[in-house]
Design a protein around this motif. Structure first.
Motif, short mmCIF file in Angstrom:
data_model
loop_
_atom_site.label_atom_id
_atom_site.label_comp_id
_atom_site.label_asym_id
_atom_site.label_seq_id
_atom_site.Cartn_x
_atom_site.Cartn_y
_atom_site.Cartn_z
N VAL A 62 0.84 -1.20 0.00
CA VAL A 62 0.00 0.00 0.00
C VAL A 62 0.87 1.25 0.00
N ALA A 63 2.10 1.12 0.51
CA ALA A 63 3.00 2.26 0.64
C ALA A 63 4.42 1.86 0.27
N TYR A 64 5.24 2.86 0.04
CA TYR A 64 6.67 2.66 -0.20
C TYR A 64 7.42 3.80 0.47
N SER A 65 8.70 3.57 0.76
CA SER A 65 9.52 4.59 1.41
C SER A 65 10.60 5.09 0.48
N GLU A 66 10.93 6.34 0.65
CA GLU A 66 12.08 6.95 -0.01
C GLU A 66 12.99 7.43 1.12
N ARG A 67 14.18 6.88 1.16
CA ARG A 67 15.12 7.20 2.25
C ARG A 67 15.28 8.71 2.39
N GLY A 68 15.09 9.18 3.60
CA GLY A 68 15.25 10.60 3.89
C GLY A 68 14.06 11.46 3.52
N LEU A 69 13.07 10.88 2.83
CA LEU A 69 11.91 11.67 2.39
C LEU A 69 10.62 11.27 3.08
N PHE A 72 5.23 6.97 1.26
CA PHE A 72 4.29 7.49 0.28
C PHE A 72 3.27 6.43 -0.12
N VAL A 73 2.14 6.88 -0.65
CA VAL A 73 1.10 5.98 -1.14
C VAL A 73 1.60 5.31 -2.43
N ALA A 74 1.54 4.00 -2.46
CA ALA A 74 1.96 3.25 -3.65
C ALA A 74 0.84 3.23 -4.68
N PRO A 75 1.22 3.16 -5.95
CA PRO A 75 0.19 3.00 -6.99
C PRO A 75 -0.53 1.67 -6.78
N PRO A 76 -1.80 1.59 -7.18
CA PRO A 76 -2.52 0.32 -7.03
C PRO A 76 -1.87 -0.78 -7.86
#
Length: 81
Positions: A62-69, A72-76
């Motif tokens: 459902v989500a993904y991370s960006e190091r240091g940022l 975020f919501v992941a695309p379906p």
């Protein structure tokens, strides 16, 4: 703060709330989800609980991370994936 149901873990209840917000457009694809600190403030839970919410949402795709940022919501996902 919300009133938590006693029959489900707090992290699961918060994750479900965030998924509802994604479904209703409150959080859109590639926009940030609340940080651990923001989840602690909004829901009155420990930081470890907030971290588990975000970890589980990432594990569920459902989500993904960006190091240091942030997270975020992941695309379906496509049905065939």
């Amino acid at each position: 703060m919300i009133e938590f149901r006693p029959n489900a873990p707090k992290w699961r209840q918060i994750a479900d709330i965030l998924k509802e917000r994604i479904a209703d457009g409150t959080y859109q694809v590639d926009t940030p989800l609340p940080s651990e600190h923001e989840l602690v403030q909004e829901f009155g839970v420990a930081r470890g609980t907030a971290r588990k919410v975000l970890t589980k949402l990432k594990e569920e795709g459902v989500a993904y991370s960006e190091r240091g940022l942030g997270t975020f919501v992941a695309p379906p996902k496509n049905p065939g994936d």
